[in-house]
Design a protein around this motif. Structure first.
Motif, PDB file in Angstrom:
ATOM      1  N   PHE A   1       0.685  -1.253   0.114  1.00 50.48           N
ATOM      2  CA  PHE A   1       0.037  -0.052  -0.220  1.00 50.48           C
ATOM      3  C   PHE A   1       0.874   1.229  -0.026  1.00 50.48           C
ATOM      4  O   PHE A   1       0.541   2.015  -0.847  1.00 50.48           O
ATOM      5  N   GLN A   2       1.854   1.347   0.804  1.00 52.45           N
ATOM      6  CA  GLN A   2       2.943   2.374   0.862  1.00 52.45           C
ATOM      7  C   GLN A   2       3.622   2.774  -0.167  1.00 52.45           C
ATOM      8  O   GLN A   2       3.854   3.974  -0.781  1.00 52.45           O
ATOM      9  N   ALA A   3       3.585   1.626  -1.307  1.00 50.40           N
ATOM     10  CA  ALA A   3       4.521   2.054  -2.434  1.00 50.40           C
ATOM     11  C   ALA A   3       3.689   2.712  -3.427  1.00 50.40           C
ATOM     12  O   ALA A   3       4.100   2.967  -4.549  1.00 50.40           O
ATOM     13  N   GLU A   4       2.384   2.904  -3.202  1.00 52.72           N
ATOM     14  CA  GLU A   4       1.799   3.873  -4.116  1.00 52.72           C
ATOM     15  C   GLU A   4       1.851   5.213  -3.939  1.00 52.72           C
ATOM     16  O   GLU A   4       1.421   6.065  -4.869  1.00 52.72           O
ATOM     17  N   PHE A   5       2.643   5.724  -3.014  1.00 51.98           N
ATOM     18  CA  PHE A   5       2.722   7.069  -2.606  1.00 51.98           C
ATOM     19  C   PHE A   5       3.832   7.862  -3.467  1.00 51.98           C
ATOM     20  O   PHE A   5       3.717   9.129  -3.556  1.00 51.98           O
ATOM     21  N   PRO A   6       4.882   7.271  -3.374  1.00 55.02           N
ATOM     22  CA  PRO A   6       6.395   7.976  -3.877  1.00 55.02           C
ATOM     23  C   PRO A   6       5.866   8.570  -5.503  1.00 55.02           C
ATOM     24  O   PRO A   6       5.328   7.742  -6.082  1.00 55.02           O
ATOM     25  N   GLY A   7       6.378   9.683  -5.421  1.00 55.48           N
ATOM     26  CA  GLY A   7       6.193  10.458  -6.889  1.00 55.48           C
ATOM     27  C   GLY A   7       4.683  11.162  -6.926  1.00 55.48           C
ATOM     28  O   GLY A   7       4.557  12.301  -7.691  1.00 55.48           O
ATOM     29  N   LYS A   8       3.887  10.990  -5.749  1.00 50.40           N
ATOM     30  CA  LYS A   8       2.544  11.948  -5.760  1.00 50.40           C
ATOM     31  C   LYS A   8       3.158  13.214  -5.449  1.00 50.40           C
ATOM     32  O   LYS A   8       3.862  13.462  -4.786  1.00 50.40           O
ATOM     33  N   THR A   9       2.265  14.287  -5.604  1.00 47.99           N
ATOM     34  CA  THR A   9       2.484  15.576  -5.189  1.00 47.99           C
ATOM     35  C   THR A   9       1.253  16.353  -4.414  1.00 47.99           C
ATOM     36  O   THR A   9       0.090  15.616  -4.745  1.00 47.99           O
ATOM     37  N   ILE A  10       1.817  17.326  -3.724  1.00 47.42           N
ATOM     38  CA  ILE A  10       0.732  17.524  -2.509  1.00 47.42           C
ATOM     39  C   ILE A  10       0.406  19.184  -2.978  1.00 47.42           C
ATOM     40  O   ILE A  10      -0.413  19.737  -2.350  1.00 47.42           O
TER      41      ILE A  10
END
Length: 247
Positions: free
Chosen positions: A157-166
């Motif tokens: 699940f945590q692998a989905e987050f890298p590269g996302k922007t806020i």
């Protein structure tokens, strides 16, 4: 005393309970220092893991400090004192003190906390130097449902987050867990919610937005400092001109 009497049984049981309780208390106190050290090390490893740097030495790789509500570094607070804030992050935040863990390659780890379906959830969000792109996350929970909400603590699940922007331009939008899957239109700011774990997913969404929102002044301050540094750099690198005499 008659060992078969009710009074003997009651007295014997009471004495045994007191003795066992005393032994447990002594054991707990004697092991408390080691237990606290293990918890402290666990937090340090989670911070490193959010950066994908689990093999690095925390003390050599991470500088810990705190910033105030204006995003300015608070002098005199650092090291393990910042780590200790993680044991009661809510109180630190309410007091206007926000922990920051900066890596030697100028990435930033920020602690986040919130509520899931059954209890507290928490974690660490690592940001690249642009103060926008997620480098990684680590989440954990107190008692979410195994196979459902508890999935937030899994590497998959945590692998989905890298590269996302806020940020969307200059607007802070955070990262949202969307039921039914991330949409193509907002793929930069969304990940798939956990199937069957809607309440926990909503809790993670709220946790990320509310916790990172506290650091907006810090993001702005870091961007401004980076811009000033970038403008000054060419002048610093420019070699002095030496006049050559023909005499």
């Amino acid at each position: 005393m008659n060992k078969n009497s009710n009074s003997y049984i009651i007295i014997y049981s009471t004495v045994m309970v007191v003795v066992v309780a005393a032994l447990l208390a002594v054991a707990s106190l004697s092991l408390q220092g080691r237990q606290n050290a293990n918890i402290l090390n666990e937090k340090k490893q989670a911070i490193l893991a959010s950066l994908g740097a689990g093999d690095r030495n925390y003390d050599e790789y991470i500088t810990a400090y705190a910033v105030d509500a204006n995003g300015q570094r608070i002098e005199g607070i650092g090291g393990n004192e910042v780590i200790q804030m993680l044991f009661d992050l809510e109180t630190a935040v309410k007091g206007g003190t926000y922990p920051v863990f900066e890596s030697s390659d100028h990435r930033y780890v920020l602690p986040v906390s919130g509520k899931g379906l059954w209890g507290p959830i928490w974690g660490y969000v690592a940001l690249d130097g642009d103060m926008n792109t997620l480098a990684g996350v680590v989440f954990d929970h107190a008692g979410e449902t195994p196979g459902l909400g508890a999935e937030i603590a899994t590497p998959k699940f945590q692998a989905e987050f890298p590269g996302k922007t806020i940020f969307e331009g200059s607007e802070f939008v955070s990262v949202k867990l969307r039921k039914g899957g991330a949409t193509e239109a907002n793929i930069a700011h969304e990940v798939d919610a956990i199937s069957g774990g809607t309440k926990t997913s909503d809790g993670v969404t709220a946790m990320l937005y509310n916790s990172l929102n506290n650091y907006l002044p810090f993001f702005a301050a870091r961007r401004e400092a980076a811009a000033v540094s970038a403008q000054a750099q060419p002048a610093e690198e420019q070699a002095p001109v030496t006049e050559v005499s023909n005499e």
